[in-house]
Design a protein around this motif. Structure first.
Motif, PDB file in Angstrom:
ATOM      1  N   ALA A   4       0.800  -1.268   0.000  1.00 24.46           N
ATOM      2  CA  ALA A   4      -0.019   0.007  -0.082  1.00 24.46           C
ATOM      3  C   ALA A   4       0.866   1.202  -0.030  1.00 24.46           C
ATOM      4  CB  ALA A   4      -1.040  -0.054   1.174  1.00 24.46           C
ATOM      5  N   LYS A   5       0.352   2.183  -0.935  1.00 21.75           N
ATOM      6  CA  LYS A   5       1.147   3.376  -0.830  1.00 21.75           C
ATOM      7  C   LYS A   5       1.027   4.309   0.311  1.00 21.75           C
ATOM      8  CE  LYS A   5       1.201   3.708  -6.015  1.00 21.75           C
ATOM      9  NZ  LYS A   5       0.748   4.310  -7.274  1.00 21.75           N
ATOM     10  N   ILE A   6       1.845   4.846   0.828  1.00 20.66           N
ATOM     11  CA  ILE A   6       1.645   5.732   2.149  1.00 20.66           C
ATOM     12  C   ILE A   6       1.164   7.232   1.932  1.00 20.66           C
ATOM     13  CG2 ILE A   6       2.785   6.882   4.082  1.00 20.66           C
ATOM     14  CD1 ILE A   6       2.775   3.791   4.328  1.00 20.66           C
ATOM     15  N   ILE A   7       0.246   7.505   2.640  1.00 16.50           N
ATOM     16  CA  ILE A   7      -0.323   9.269   2.587  1.00 16.50           C
ATOM     17  C   ILE A   7      -0.336   9.654   3.892  1.00 16.50           C
ATOM     18  CG2 ILE A   7      -2.426  10.402   2.162  1.00 16.50           C
ATOM     19  CD1 ILE A   7      -3.104   8.580   0.041  1.00 16.50           C
ATOM     20  N   ILE A   8       0.088  10.540   4.196  1.00 21.65           N
ATOM     21  CA  ILE A   8       0.162  11.416   5.795  1.00 21.65           C
ATOM     22  C   ILE A   8      -1.169  12.275   5.805  1.00 21.65           C
ATOM     23  CG2 ILE A   8       1.472  12.460   7.608  1.00 21.65           C
ATOM     24  CD1 ILE A   8       2.697  10.297   6.196  1.00 21.65           C
ATOM     25  N   TYR A   9      -1.999  12.022   6.718  1.00 22.92           N
ATOM     26  CA  TYR A   9      -3.041  13.001   6.987  1.00 22.92           C
ATOM     27  C   TYR A   9      -2.590  14.055   7.898  1.00 22.92           C
ATOM     28  CZ  TYR A   9      -7.832  14.780   7.661  1.00 22.92           C
ATOM     29  OH  TYR A   9      -8.773  15.459   7.307  1.00 22.92           O
ATOM     30  N   GLY A  10      -2.532  15.361   7.608  1.00 26.18           N
ATOM     31  CA  GLY A  10      -2.149  16.472   8.383  1.00 26.18           C
ATOM     32  C   GLY A  10      -1.011  17.227   7.489  1.00 26.18           C
ATOM     33  N   ALA A  11      -0.989  18.357   8.032  1.00 23.86           N
ATOM     34  CA  ALA A  11       0.298  19.061   7.347  1.00 23.86           C
ATOM     35  C   ALA A  11       1.098  19.952   8.241  1.00 23.86           C
ATOM     36  CB  ALA A  11      -0.335  20.068   6.224  1.00 23.86           C
ATOM     37  N   LYS A  12       0.749  19.789   9.536  1.00 30.90           N
ATOM     38  CA  LYS A  12       1.797  20.552  10.456  1.00 30.90           C
ATOM     39  C   LYS A  12       3.072  19.834  10.673  1.00 30.90           C
ATOM     40  CE  LYS A  12      -1.322  24.106  10.343  1.00 30.90           C
ATOM     41  NZ  LYS A  12      -1.025  25.202   9.511  1.00 30.90           N
ATOM     42  N   SER A  13       3.734  20.323  12.107  1.00 31.17           N
ATOM     43  CA  SER A  13       4.883  19.484  12.367  1.00 31.17           C
ATOM     44  C   SER A  13       4.756  18.036  12.752  1.00 31.17           C
ATOM     45  CB  SER A  13       5.444  20.182  13.894  1.00 31.17           C
ATOM     46  OG  SER A  13       4.438  20.081  14.665  1.00 31.17           O
ATOM     47  N   ILE A  14       3.817  17.602  13.295  1.00 31.48           N
ATOM     48  CA  ILE A  14       3.731  16.216  13.513  1.00 31.48           C
ATOM     49  C   ILE A  14       3.701  15.430  12.088  1.00 31.48           C
ATOM     50  CG2 ILE A  14       2.263  14.401  14.439  1.00 31.48           C
ATOM     51  CD1 ILE A  14       1.261  16.159  16.511  1.00 31.48           C
ATOM     52  N   ALA A  15       2.843  16.134  11.280  1.00 34.74           N
ATOM     53  CA  ALA A  15       2.739  15.224   9.902  1.00 34.74           C
ATOM     54  C   ALA A  15       4.188  15.310   9.258  1.00 34.74           C
ATOM     55  CB  ALA A  15       1.664  15.785   9.156  1.00 34.74           C
ATOM     56  N   LEU A  16       4.757  16.361   9.171  1.00 37.34           N
ATOM     57  CA  LEU A  16       6.025  16.478   8.667  1.00 37.34           C
ATOM     58  C   LEU A  16       7.034  15.701   9.138  1.00 37.34           C
ATOM     59  CD1 LEU A  16       7.943  18.282   6.584  1.00 37.34           C
ATOM     60  CD2 LEU A  16       8.363  19.928   8.567  1.00 37.34           C
ATOM     61  N   GLY A  17       7.365  15.518  10.435  1.00 37.25           N
ATOM     62  CA  GLY A  17       8.201  14.630  11.186  1.00 37.25           C
ATOM     63  C   GLY A  17       7.785  13.255  10.782  1.00 37.25           C
ATOM     64  N   ILE A  18       6.566  12.981  10.522  1.00 40.24           N
ATOM     65  CA  ILE A  18       6.279  11.296  10.131  1.00 40.24           C
ATOM     66  C   ILE A  18       6.829  11.150   8.738  1.00 40.24           C
ATOM     67  CG2 ILE A  18       4.102   9.958   9.755  1.00 40.24           C
ATOM     68  CD1 ILE A  18       2.934  11.056  12.181  1.00 40.24           C
ATOM     69  N   GLY A  19       6.366  12.359   7.900  1.00 41.38           N
ATOM     70  CA  GLY A  19       6.756  12.162   6.478  1.00 41.38           C
ATOM     71  C   GLY A  19       8.213  11.867   6.299  1.00 41.38           C
ATOM     72  N   GLU A  20       8.769  12.893   6.814  1.00 40.24           N
ATOM     73  CA  GLU A  20      10.505  12.717   6.799  1.00 40.24           C
ATOM     74  C   GLU A  20      10.896  11.413   7.261  1.00 40.24           C
ATOM     75  OE1 GLU A  20      12.093  14.646   5.179  1.00 40.24           O
ATOM     76  OE2 GLU A  20      11.623  16.672   5.111  1.00 40.24           O
ATOM     77  N   ALA A  21      10.378  10.986   8.389  1.00 41.17           N
ATOM     78  CA  ALA A  21      11.192   9.839   8.871  1.00 41.17           C
ATOM     79  C   ALA A  21      10.626   8.519   7.922  1.00 41.17           C
ATOM     80  CB  ALA A  21      10.590   9.647  10.301  1.00 41.17           C
ATOM     81  N   VAL A  22       9.395   8.437   7.439  1.00 41.64           N
ATOM     82  CA  VAL A  22       9.148   7.678   6.637  1.00 41.64           C
ATOM     83  C   VAL A  22       9.956   7.594   5.204  1.00 41.64           C
ATOM     84  CG1 VAL A  22       7.183   6.453   4.941  1.00 41.64           C
ATOM     85  CG2 VAL A  22       6.635   7.185   7.557  1.00 41.64           C
ATOM     86  N   ARG A  23       9.994   8.655   4.849  1.00 46.03           N
ATOM     87  CA  ARG A  23      11.049   8.802   3.381  1.00 46.03           C
ATOM     88  C   ARG A  23      12.276   8.322   3.651  1.00 46.03           C
ATOM     89  NH1 ARG A  23      11.453  14.741   1.006  1.00 46.03           N
ATOM     90  NH2 ARG A  23       9.466  14.070  -0.223  1.00 46.03           N
ATOM     91  N   LYS A  24      13.005   8.663   4.667  1.00 49.51           N
ATOM     92  CA  LYS A  24      14.298   8.374   5.238  1.00 49.51           C
ATOM     93  C   LYS A  24      14.439   6.622   5.769  1.00 49.51           C
ATOM     94  CE  LYS A  24      18.570   9.382   6.196  1.00 49.51           C
ATOM     95  NZ  LYS A  24      19.614   9.593   5.168  1.00 49.51           N
ATOM     96  N   LEU A  25      13.351   6.200   6.297  1.00 49.04           N
ATOM     97  CA  LEU A  25      13.654   4.988   6.927  1.00 49.04           C
ATOM     98  C   LEU A  25      13.074   3.910   5.897  1.00 49.04           C
ATOM     99  CD1 LEU A  25      12.317   5.572  10.470  1.00 49.04           C
ATOM    100  CD2 LEU A  25      14.703   4.963   9.943  1.00 49.04           C
ATOM    101  N   TYR A  26      12.049   4.116   4.992  1.00 52.16           N
ATOM    102  CA  TYR A  26      11.467   3.344   4.063  1.00 52.16           C
ATOM    103  C   TYR A  26      11.285   3.923   2.633  1.00 52.16           C
ATOM    104  CZ  TYR A  26       9.641   1.540   8.509  1.00 52.16           C
ATOM    105  OH  TYR A  26       9.725   1.194   9.785  1.00 52.16           O
ATOM    106  N   PRO A  27      12.600   4.041   2.190  1.00 57.81           N
ATOM    107  CA  PRO A  27      12.733   4.696   0.755  1.00 57.81           C
ATOM    108  C   PRO A  27      12.141   4.155  -0.493  1.00 57.81           C
ATOM    109  CG  PRO A  27      15.009   3.740   1.666  1.00 57.81           C
ATOM    110  CD  PRO A  27      14.102   3.795   2.536  1.00 57.81           C
ATOM    111  N   GLU A  28      11.843   2.620  -0.139  1.00 55.78           N
ATOM    112  CA  GLU A  28      11.228   2.028  -1.119  1.00 55.78           C
ATOM    113  C   GLU A  28       9.741   2.407  -1.298  1.00 55.78           C
ATOM    114  OE1 GLU A  28      10.594  -0.150   2.855  1.00 55.78           O
ATOM    115  OE2 GLU A  28      12.119   0.809   1.824  1.00 55.78           O
ATOM    116  N   ASN A  29       9.215   2.891  -0.404  1.00 56.75           N
ATOM    117  CA  ASN A  29       7.728   3.336  -0.105  1.00 56.75           C
ATOM    118  C   ASN A  29       7.625   4.520   0.497  1.00 56.75           C
ATOM    119  OD1 ASN A  29       5.160   2.916  -0.443  1.00 56.75           O
ATOM    120  ND2 ASN A  29       4.825   1.780   1.218  1.00 56.75           N
ATOM    121  N   PRO A  30       8.130   5.738  -0.102  1.00 59.93           N
ATOM    122  CA  PRO A  30       8.026   7.217   0.521  1.00 59.93           C
ATOM    123  C   PRO A  30       6.677   7.681   0.402  1.00 59.93           C
ATOM    124  CG  PRO A  30       8.795   7.120  -1.703  1.00 59.93           C
ATOM    125  CD  PRO A  30       8.697   5.771  -1.276  1.00 59.93           C
ATOM    126  N   PRO A  31       6.104   8.463   1.447  1.00 60.01           N
ATOM    127  CA  PRO A  31       4.839   9.181   1.254  1.00 60.01           C
ATOM    128  C   PRO A  31       4.744   9.853  -0.232  1.00 60.01           C
ATOM    129  CG  PRO A  31       6.296   9.966   3.129  1.00 60.01           C
ATOM    130  CD  PRO A  31       7.328   9.262   2.235  1.00 60.01           C
TER     131      PRO A  31
END
Length: 383
Positions: A4-31
């Protein structure tokens, strides 16, 4: 079946942190993108990805195709139940609400991968544990927690803004002898004569939880009553640092100076935070106070402001000496900021000093990251 493709719900600091972490830790399935209920008050782009209104996304994608997406909800926890209902209503059933424990675990892995903001959990354990007293700031306006919180023995409730109300939180003792109003702490933990107490309780409308930190500074860190305590700290009624007994042993063995939360992320830098929460005139008043009282830090501030990492909420545990030094640095700057503000701080109650305190905490401890032993842990949000 494809992942499943990743989508982040939210657009403030919590969402940004989760998005950056997912992109770094799971480069094969970025947001893929960020979702919000409305673009009003939200950025149109984050991490170079589109921020899309959920209705527009569903319309463009087709409800029959939503099963191919996994939504990570990156908002404050008190919004999760409502957002989960919205997602189901639109046809998203594959989602995870990233509560503060899940968020902290993800961000710890992210910062470990980047080799910055080292975790307390990576320290070797020891036999003894630190002597700790953390004050838990409570207000008469606080709503009751929906879930019980098991308070550790080293946490001491303290009522902030007590001078502004006749209401008392829990079983607290009115401690106003000699005509001097003070913050209130649990009667089981009273250690000082009220006549010797110092307080800025009446400023709680602007200083928020920092009125408790001021009380700790003046009545514990600068008093012989605090000599038994090795470490002191400040939590909130609903925001605490995640500390276990094992962590206390790790801090003891390593001689840790300060324990802070993993910082939140902001884009393009942490100037986004003060632009959202305070008036530019108040920010300029703080910079003027900093230049006058602490020119070394004023000179260092632009570089720190130009990075994305920010210490929210004024949460801290530190050695007594370290916390005393920080308070002696912080409160004169805030007091001078009040004098420079328009209207002056004593003429208003809009929380701006509390927000400025977060920026100053970020400045102070990032400036001292090389000469203080700073460790990090998760920030738990109690609901």
């Amino acid at each position: 079946m494809a992942e499943a493709k990743i989508i982040i719900y939210g657009a403030k600091s919590i969402a940004l942190g989760i998005g950056e972490a997912v992109r770094k830790l799971y480069p094969e399935n970025p947001p893929l993108c960020f979702l919000v209920g409305s673009l009003q008050g939200n950025p149109s782009m984050l991490m170079g990805l589109r921020v899309r209104e959920i209705e527009e996304f569903v319309s463009a994608t087709g409800q029959e195709n939503l099963g191919g997406f996994h939504v990570l909800v990156g908002t404050p926890e008190d919004m999760h139940q409502d957002i989960a209902g919205i997602l189901r209503r639109y046809g998203f059933y594959n989602y995870t609400c990233m509560d503060s424990r899940k968020e902290a675990a993800l961000m710890e892995r992210y910062f470990n991968r980047l080799d910055i903001f080292p975790s307390v959990h990576s320290l070797p354990s020891g036999n003894g544990r630190i002597s700790l007293q953390v004050y838990l700031a409570k207000s008469a306006k606080d709503k009751k927690l929906s879930r019980a919180f098991s308070q550790p023995e080293w946490a001491v409730p303290i009522q902030v803004g007590a001078e502004l109300t006749d209401l008392r939180t829990g079983e607290l003792t009115d401690h106003t002898a000699c005509g001097r109003s003070v913050e209130y702490e649990s009667s089981n933990d009273l250690q000082n004569d009220s006549c010797a107490s110092y307080s800025i309780s009446a400023k709680n409308g602007n200083y928020c939880e920092l009125t408790a930190l001021y009380w700790i500074w003046k009545n514990r860190l600068c008093s012989s009553l605090g000599e038994a305590g090795e470490y002191y700290g400040l939590f909130h009624y609903r925001r605490i640092l995640d500390i276990s007994d094992e962590d206390l042993r790790r801090m003891k063995a390593a001689g840790t100076d300060v324990l802070l939360q993993y910082p939140t992320l902001h884009e393009p830098d942490i100037s986004e935070h003060h632009a959202r929460y305070m008036k530019e005139g108040d920010w300029e008043a703080m910079l003027r106070a900093l230049r006058e009282l602490q020119p070394e830090y004023a000179e260092a501030f632009p570089k720190i402001l130009a990075q994305p990492y920010f210490y929210n909420y004024n949460l801290i545990v530190a050695k007594r000496r370290v916390l005393a030094d920080y308070c002696a640095w912080l409160f004169p700057v805030l007091e001078r900021t009040e004098q420079f503000s328009t209207p002056r701080g004593c003429e208003r109650a809009d929380r701006y000093i509390g927000y400025l305190g977060e920026s100053l905490m970020t400045l102070y401890f990032l400036h001292h990251k090389e000469d203080l032993k700073i460790r990090h842990t998760g920030r738990l949000m109690l609901t």
